[in-house]
Design a protein around this motif. Sequence first.
Motif, PDB file in Angstrom:
ATOM      1  N   MET A 289      90.410  52.823  53.455  1.00  0.00           N
ATOM      2  CA  MET A 289      90.431  51.504  52.832  1.00  0.00           C
ATOM      3  C   MET A 289      91.333  50.549  53.600  1.00  0.00           C
ATOM      4  O   MET A 289      90.943  49.430  53.934  1.00  0.00           O
ATOM      5  CB  MET A 289      90.895  51.630  51.373  1.00  0.00           C
ATOM      6  CG  MET A 289      90.966  50.332  50.605  1.00  0.00           C
ATOM      7  SD  MET A 289      91.497  50.559  48.881  1.00  0.00           S
ATOM      8  CE  MET A 289      90.021  51.249  48.126  1.00  0.00           C
ATOM      9  N   ASN A 290      92.550  50.997  53.915  1.00  0.00           N
ATOM     10  CA  ASN A 290      93.520  50.160  54.617  1.00  0.00           C
ATOM     11  C   ASN A 290      94.727  51.024  54.943  1.00  0.00           C
ATOM     12  O   ASN A 290      94.834  52.175  54.501  1.00  0.00           O
ATOM     13  CB  ASN A 290      93.932  48.954  53.762  1.00  0.00           C
ATOM     14  CG  ASN A 290      94.645  47.876  54.561  1.00  0.00           C
ATOM     15  OD1 ASN A 290      94.615  47.881  55.799  1.00  0.00           O
ATOM     16  ND2 ASN A 290      95.302  46.956  53.881  1.00  0.00           N
ATOM     17  N   ASN A 359      88.594  46.464  51.419  1.00  0.00           N
ATOM     18  CA  ASN A 359      89.594  45.581  50.820  1.00  0.00           C
ATOM     19  C   ASN A 359      89.342  44.158  51.292  1.00  0.00           C
ATOM     20  O   ASN A 359      88.363  43.892  52.011  1.00  0.00           O
ATOM     21  CB  ASN A 359      91.023  46.040  51.147  1.00  0.00           C
ATOM     22  CG  ASN A 359      91.483  45.609  52.533  1.00  0.00           C
ATOM     23  OD1 ASN A 359      90.738  45.746  53.510  1.00  0.00           O
ATOM     24  ND2 ASN A 359      92.700  45.122  52.635  1.00  0.00           N
ATOM     25  N   TYR A 368      99.083  45.581  50.651  1.00  0.00           N
ATOM     26  CA  TYR A 368      98.099  44.780  49.935  1.00  0.00           C
ATOM     27  C   TYR A 368      98.029  45.271  48.496  1.00  0.00           C
ATOM     28  O   TYR A 368      98.623  46.293  48.141  1.00  0.00           O
ATOM     29  CB  TYR A 368      96.731  44.900  50.616  1.00  0.00           C
ATOM     30  CG  TYR A 368      96.130  46.291  50.531  1.00  0.00           C
ATOM     31  CD1 TYR A 368      94.956  46.524  49.827  1.00  0.00           C
ATOM     32  CD2 TYR A 368      96.743  47.400  51.140  1.00  0.00           C
ATOM     33  CE1 TYR A 368      94.406  47.799  49.730  1.00  0.00           C
ATOM     34  CE2 TYR A 368      96.209  48.671  51.056  1.00  0.00           C
ATOM     35  CZ  TYR A 368      95.040  48.866  50.347  1.00  0.00           C
ATOM     36  OH  TYR A 368      94.506  50.125  50.244  1.00  0.00           O
ATOM     37  N   TRP A 370      94.763  44.783  46.340  1.00  0.00           N
ATOM     38  CA  TRP A 370      93.439  45.036  45.788  1.00  0.00           C
ATOM     39  C   TRP A 370      92.535  45.801  46.755  1.00  0.00           C
ATOM     40  O   TRP A 370      92.451  45.472  47.935  1.00  0.00           O
ATOM     41  CB  TRP A 370      92.751  43.720  45.407  1.00  0.00           C
ATOM     42  CG  TRP A 370      93.429  43.018  44.278  1.00  0.00           C
ATOM     43  CD1 TRP A 370      94.307  41.967  44.366  1.00  0.00           C
ATOM     44  CD2 TRP A 370      93.319  43.326  42.890  1.00  0.00           C
ATOM     45  NE1 TRP A 370      94.740  41.595  43.117  1.00  0.00           N
ATOM     46  CE2 TRP A 370      94.148  42.417  42.180  1.00  0.00           C
ATOM     47  CE3 TRP A 370      92.607  44.271  42.170  1.00  0.00           C
ATOM     48  CZ2 TRP A 370      94.274  42.441  40.798  1.00  0.00           C
ATOM     49  CZ3 TRP A 370      92.723  44.299  40.785  1.00  0.00           C
ATOM     50  CH2 TRP A 370      93.549  43.386  40.114  1.00  0.00           C
ATOM     51  N   GLY A 371      91.867  46.824  46.228  1.00  0.00           N
ATOM     52  CA  GLY A 371      90.848  47.554  46.962  1.00  0.00           C
ATOM     53  C   GLY A 371      89.576  47.637  46.139  1.00  0.00           C
ATOM     54  O   GLY A 371      89.578  47.409  44.928  1.00  0.00           O
ATOM     55  N   TYR A 372      88.475  47.972  46.806  1.00  0.00           N
ATOM     56  CA  TYR A 372      87.161  48.028  46.155  1.00  0.00           C
ATOM     57  C   TYR A 372      86.424  49.252  46.681  1.00  0.00           C
ATOM     58  O   TYR A 372      86.559  49.626  47.847  1.00  0.00           O
ATOM     59  CB  TYR A 372      86.372  46.745  46.440  1.00  0.00           C
ATOM     60  CG  TYR A 372      87.209  45.507  46.190  1.00  0.00           C
ATOM     61  CD1 TYR A 372      87.381  45.006  44.903  1.00  0.00           C
ATOM     62  CD2 TYR A 372      87.892  44.884  47.235  1.00  0.00           C
ATOM     63  CE1 TYR A 372      88.195  43.912  44.663  1.00  0.00           C
ATOM     64  CE2 TYR A 372      88.707  43.788  47.008  1.00  0.00           C
ATOM     65  CZ  TYR A 372      88.858  43.301  45.721  1.00  0.00           C
ATOM     66  OH  TYR A 372      89.680  42.227  45.489  1.00  0.00           O
ATOM     67  N   SER A 381      87.050  48.118  41.262  1.00  0.00           N
ATOM     68  CA  SER A 381      88.199  47.554  41.971  1.00  0.00           C
ATOM     69  C   SER A 381      89.408  48.416  41.630  1.00  0.00           C
ATOM     70  O   SER A 381      89.443  49.110  40.608  1.00  0.00           O
ATOM     71  CB  SER A 381      88.448  46.095  41.568  1.00  0.00           C
ATOM     72  OG  SER A 381      88.857  46.004  40.211  1.00  0.00           O
ATOM     73  N   GLU A 414      95.008  36.750  47.517  1.00  0.00           N
ATOM     74  CA  GLU A 414      94.343  38.040  47.639  1.00  0.00           C
ATOM     75  C   GLU A 414      93.635  38.400  46.331  1.00  0.00           C
ATOM     76  O   GLU A 414      94.182  38.258  45.246  1.00  0.00           O
ATOM     77  CB  GLU A 414      95.349  39.145  47.973  1.00  0.00           C
ATOM     78  CG  GLU A 414      94.688  40.508  48.153  1.00  0.00           C
ATOM     79  CD  GLU A 414      95.664  41.657  48.245  1.00  0.00           C
ATOM     80  OE1 GLU A 414      95.209  42.806  48.418  1.00  0.00           O
ATOM     81  OE2 GLU A 414      96.877  41.414  48.123  1.00  0.00           O
TER      82      GLU A 414
END
Length: 474
Positions: A289-290, A359, A368, A370-372, A381, A414
């Motif tokens: 994701m990140n 994201n 960060y 928020w992720g999806y 989310s 964000e």
Amino acid sequence: MTLAGKFYNMHSFQGKQSPATRLEAELYDAEIIGEVPREINGALYRVGGDRYYPTLEDDVIINGDGLFSMLRFEDGHVDFKSRYVRTPRLMAERAARRRLYGKYRNKYTDDPEAPQVDRDNTGNTYAHWHAGRLFALREDSHPYMMDPETLETKEQWDFDGKLKSISVCAHPKLDPVTGEWWGFGLFADGSYIEPVLALQVADKEGNLIREEIFNSPFPGLSHDFAVTREHVIFDIMPLTVDEERMKKGGDFYNYDPSKPSAWGIMRRDGSVNDIRWFHLPNTFSGHIMNAFTEGDKVYVDATISPGNGFPFFPTTIGEISSLEEGIAQITRLEFDLSDEASIPKQYAVPGSVGEMPRNDGRFQMERYRWGYFRHDRGIASLDWDNHQVNLHELPPGVVAQEPMFVPRSADAPEGDGWIMSMVNFMAENRAEFWVLDAKNVQADPIARVLLPYRQSFSFHGSFVPLDQISNAVK
């Protein structure tokens, strides 16, 4: 049915090919239920595997021909277009009017008449935009450039002849600060005997500015990777390659349950010679994701399963992995670079069984919120501040694909924007493209773009604003 069986069956991702559409289509001004926000002006490009000719029995989904699609949003209207990526492989089969190629990345299973030029490149994994160019990526090959308006296939891209590697990864990372394209090449020298990789970096203009060769601990799968403002993280999964096995008609990858996954970390401003490798047993990652760095700690947020995340590939001892082993959860990995004996920590998010994490791309490579991701029951989310999963649950037989986040504006906070996802209604053999409020994902879709037929499973895509498309490289 087990949770694992439900997850894989609902998402048509048992690894077996789902029925192909074999259709190139164009739909002007699609019917819409609701209203598409007029702030959404751009094109969402997607690509996935959709075999043009019938492949082998029980073929894996990642062996399909690249079917590239575009949903173009402008002032509340939506147009749709899809075209196959015209690779030499596809064009050879079209000329022969039959299947020529065998198993995934196994030339020894091909028809004797199958041309071997760019044999494995189906261009089916990632629709990627960089420096005014649109690409169809496949991790074992060079990218194909695509026309962003017509989706016609253009030439292959090797960074104006500067690229030495034979491969470019299918999960590049775009630096939102510098505009750089960070990537790597797996089996970069064409050999499966030595685990040769290449770090690759292109500047914001698309010029290759860095290519460094190195070896990983073993020749395994490296599908995704991560970049922070300070570090690069490579991950090698224990899906190993054996050319002698391939010569006997076996699969390109087999899962080796005796091997841990390997995670290599280097400084962005350092050298591949300084990579430090961590080894994590019972830790398989398909997608990331990140990632971000804080002091001496590197955090990687990924989908993690305890065993073979690609269970359609057998094990090295000839067994089929259980689906339960491949169930992935969104998990934060913590690497402490200050401690030579450190064992990385893992924090799985409760209720986060799923895949295809994304994201807000403006916050890649840094901390960060928020992720999806595609939840096993719908579209979700994730609020990292409190590890809260917010779910838009779908009824049985309705299948979501990769969710994409589009910000309300270039400078919006964000998470202020929309989640967009293709949704298949399997029993009705049709699809809709949904626009959800990212801050209220549980609510009904803001807009449902109606498409008259089921969409094949696309893997990964990119949203590109219209002003960038109008300034594309000709």
